[in-house]
Design a protein around this motif. Structure first.
Motif, short mmCIF file in Angstrom:
data_model
loop_
_atom_site.label_atom_id
_atom_site.label_comp_id
_atom_site.label_asym_id
_atom_site.label_seq_id
_atom_site.Cartn_x
_atom_site.Cartn_y
_atom_site.Cartn_z
N LEU A 1 -8.43 5.65 6.09
CA LEU A 1 -7.85 5.83 4.77
C LEU A 1 -8.20 7.22 4.25
O LEU A 1 -9.32 7.68 4.44
N THR A 2 -7.24 7.87 3.62
CA THR A 2 -7.50 9.16 3.00
C THR A 2 -7.04 9.11 1.54
O THR A 2 -6.20 8.28 1.17
N PHE A 3 -7.58 9.98 0.74
CA PHE A 3 -7.21 10.04 -0.67
C PHE A 3 -5.73 10.38 -0.82
O PHE A 3 -5.05 9.86 -1.71
N THR A 4 -5.22 11.21 0.05
CA THR A 4 -3.80 11.61 -0.01
C THR A 4 -2.89 10.42 0.23
O THR A 4 -1.89 10.23 -0.48
N ILE A 5 -3.22 9.61 1.21
CA ILE A 5 -2.41 8.43 1.51
C ILE A 5 -2.39 7.47 0.33
O ILE A 5 -1.33 6.96 -0.07
N ILE A 6 -3.56 7.21 -0.23
CA ILE A 6 -3.65 6.29 -1.37
C ILE A 6 -2.88 6.84 -2.56
O ILE A 6 -2.13 6.11 -3.23
N LEU A 7 -3.03 8.12 -2.83
CA LEU A 7 -2.38 8.74 -3.98
C LEU A 7 -0.86 8.71 -3.84
O LEU A 7 -0.14 8.43 -4.81
N LYS A 8 -0.36 8.95 -2.63
CA LYS A 8 1.09 8.94 -2.41
C LYS A 8 1.66 7.52 -2.43
O LYS A 8 2.84 7.33 -2.72
N SER B 1 7.83 -1.06 3.49
CA SER B 1 8.35 -0.09 4.44
C SER B 1 7.93 1.33 4.06
O SER B 1 7.53 2.13 4.92
N ALA B 2 8.02 1.65 2.76
CA ALA B 2 7.68 3.00 2.30
C ALA B 2 6.19 3.30 2.45
O ALA B 2 5.81 4.38 2.91
N VAL B 3 5.34 2.35 2.08
CA VAL B 3 3.89 2.57 2.18
C VAL B 3 3.47 2.69 3.64
O VAL B 3 2.63 3.53 3.99
N ARG B 4 4.05 1.88 4.51
CA ARG B 4 3.75 2.00 5.94
C ARG B 4 4.15 3.37 6.47
O ARG B 4 3.45 3.97 7.29
N ALA B 5 5.30 3.87 6.00
CA ALA B 5 5.75 5.19 6.43
C ALA B 5 4.78 6.27 5.95
O ALA B 5 4.50 7.24 6.67
N ILE B 6 4.27 6.12 4.74
CA ILE B 6 3.29 7.08 4.22
C ILE B 6 2.02 7.06 5.05
O ILE B 6 1.42 8.10 5.32
N PHE B 7 1.62 5.88 5.51
CA PHE B 7 0.40 5.75 6.31
C PHE B 7 0.54 6.46 7.67
O PHE B 7 -0.47 6.85 8.25
N VAL B 8 1.77 6.60 8.16
CA VAL B 8 1.95 7.30 9.44
C VAL B 8 2.34 8.76 9.24
O VAL B 8 2.73 9.44 10.19
N GLY B 9 2.24 9.23 7.99
CA GLY B 9 2.41 10.66 7.74
C GLY B 9 3.76 11.12 7.25
O GLY B 9 4.02 12.32 7.17
N GLY C 1 -7.45 -5.28 -3.87
CA GLY C 1 -8.04 -3.99 -3.51
C GLY C 1 -9.30 -4.17 -2.70
O GLY C 1 -9.54 -3.45 -1.72
N ILE C 2 -10.10 -5.17 -3.10
CA ILE C 2 -11.32 -5.49 -2.34
C ILE C 2 -10.96 -6.01 -0.96
O ILE C 2 -11.57 -5.63 0.04
N VAL C 3 -9.97 -6.92 -0.91
CA VAL C 3 -9.54 -7.46 0.38
C VAL C 3 -9.02 -6.35 1.29
O VAL C 3 -9.31 -6.32 2.49
N PHE C 4 -8.26 -5.41 0.72
CA PHE C 4 -7.72 -4.31 1.51
C PHE C 4 -8.84 -3.45 2.08
O PHE C 4 -8.81 -3.07 3.27
N LEU C 5 -9.84 -3.13 1.27
CA LEU C 5 -10.95 -2.30 1.74
C LEU C 5 -11.75 -3.02 2.82
O LEU C 5 -12.16 -2.41 3.82
N ILE C 6 -11.98 -4.33 2.64
CA ILE C 6 -12.70 -5.10 3.67
C ILE C 6 -11.89 -5.15 4.95
O ILE C 6 -12.42 -5.00 6.05
N GLY C 7 -10.57 -5.37 4.81
CA GLY C 7 -9.70 -5.40 5.98
C GLY C 7 -9.68 -4.06 6.70
O GLY C 7 -9.69 -4.00 7.93
N ALA C 8 -9.67 -2.97 5.92
CA ALA C 8 -9.70 -1.63 6.53
C ALA C 8 -11.00 -1.40 7.29
O ALA C 8 -11.00 -0.76 8.35
N LEU C 9 -12.09 -1.92 6.77
CA LEU C 9 -13.39 -1.78 7.46
C LEU C 9 -13.43 -2.64 8.72
O LEU C 9 -13.89 -2.19 9.77
N ILE C 10 -12.94 -3.87 8.62
CA ILE C 10 -12.97 -4.78 9.77
C ILE C 10 -12.15 -4.22 10.93
O ILE C 10 -12.58 -4.26 12.10
N PHE C 11 -10.98 -3.70 10.63
CA PHE C 11 -10.06 -3.23 11.67
C PHE C 11 -10.09 -1.71 11.87
O PHE C 11 -9.25 -1.16 12.58
N ASP C 12 -11.05 -1.08 11.22
CA ASP C 12 -11.26 0.37 11.39
C ASP C 12 -9.97 1.15 11.12
O ASP C 12 -9.52 1.95 11.94
N ILE C 13 -9.38 0.90 9.96
CA ILE C 13 -8.15 1.57 9.56
C ILE C 13 -8.50 2.82 8.76
O ILE C 13 -9.17 2.72 7.73
#
Length: 267
Positions: free
Chosen positions: A138-145, A216-224, A124-136
């Motif tokens: 994140l929304t609460f809805t995406i994480i929750l889904k 595949s499913a999580v990536r699909a959620i990230f694109v809406g 989870g820490i690695v994911f958050l750092i990676g999201a910050l590094i690559f400016d990805i």
């Protein structure tokens, strides 16, 4: 209760050494960054139209980050069964635990759940750092889904891991085999590249891995996309959960029966 006691013990052992925690996070980041930068170099940039047309997600850092974090957490139960049981055999405490009133399935489940929780926190820490590094974004809805999809995948791997627990009791050291399987999932589950570039028979084979469908499913959620649009991946996950648990349990009980006759034999 046995399960909370085992989890508490594993947590105390792991977090007793802060440098080990820091090292795990750094190793996770280094492994991630080298693959992301290598992928961008091959694709000629961060965004790939080819990747977007084949997977629905053209942003490579997001694509790789999701697959990588899910892979690391997914192999955690297998790591627990392989290295955790091996550690107890080396220390000579495994037979003592077997002779205790606690059921062996409870002991192993506690071991797997504790490693899964620890790796989830670290990744989870690695994911958050990676999201910050690559400016990805994140929304609460995406994480929750995404959470139900991730939990379904991890539940399947918890059952599948009992195969490795049984093999460890029989063969003692199956670390090399487990690592081959774990890194094979990087290839078969499309963690760093789309499955569409693989031969059709390998694409069909990859469907047997929960990680393939979870990523595949999580990536699909990230694109809406909605759950209805990823219904196929969800159905596969729901099918693999009981299948993995049934196969894992049967093989484990078979291995346990043989081991009780020939002896655990330490390590």
């Amino acid at each position: 209760m046995i399960l909370p006691a085992v989890i508490e013990k594993e947590f105390r052992m792991f977090f007793r050494y802060p440098l080990r925690v820091i090292s795990s996070i750094l190793v996770g980041l280094v492994f991630l960054l080298q693959f992301v930068f290598f992928g961008q170099a091959v694709l000629g940039g961060r965004y790939s139209q080819l990747l977007a047309s084949s997977t629905g997600m053209g942003d490579y850092p997001t694509y790789a980050l999701i697959g990588y974090v899910l892979w690391w957490v997914s192999v955690s139960p297998m790591e627990a069964y392989v290295w955790g049981v091996r550690r107890e055999l080396q220390r000579g405490t495994f037979e003592m635990n077997i002779l205790s009133p606690a059921r062996i399935l409870e002991l192993l489940s506690g071991l797997a759940v504790s490693w899964l929780l620890m790796d989830s926190a670290l990744m989870g820490i690695v994911f958050l750092i990676g999201a910050l590094i690559f400016d990805i974004p994140l929304t609460f809805t995406i994480i929750l889904k995404s959470i139900p999809i991730i939990l379904a995948s991890l539940l399947a791997f918890l059952g599948f891991g009992f195969i490795f627990a049984g093999l460890v009791m029989l063969l003692k050291n199956i670390g090399p085999f487990a690592q081959i399987f774990e890194f094979g999932m990087l290839f078969f589950s499309g963690v760093f590249f789309p499955l569409s570039v693989m031969p059709k028979w390998l694409v069909s084979f990859s469907k047997l891995f929960p990680l393939t469908h979870a990523a595949s499913a999580v990536r699909a959620i990230f694109v809406g996309k909605t759950y209805a649009e990823i219904q196929g991946e969800i159905v596969w996950l729901l099918f693999l959960i009981p299948l993995y648990w049934m196969i894992g349990y049967l093989i484990f009980k078979w291995a346990e029966k043989i081991t009780r006759v020939v002896g655990y034999g330490g390590y």
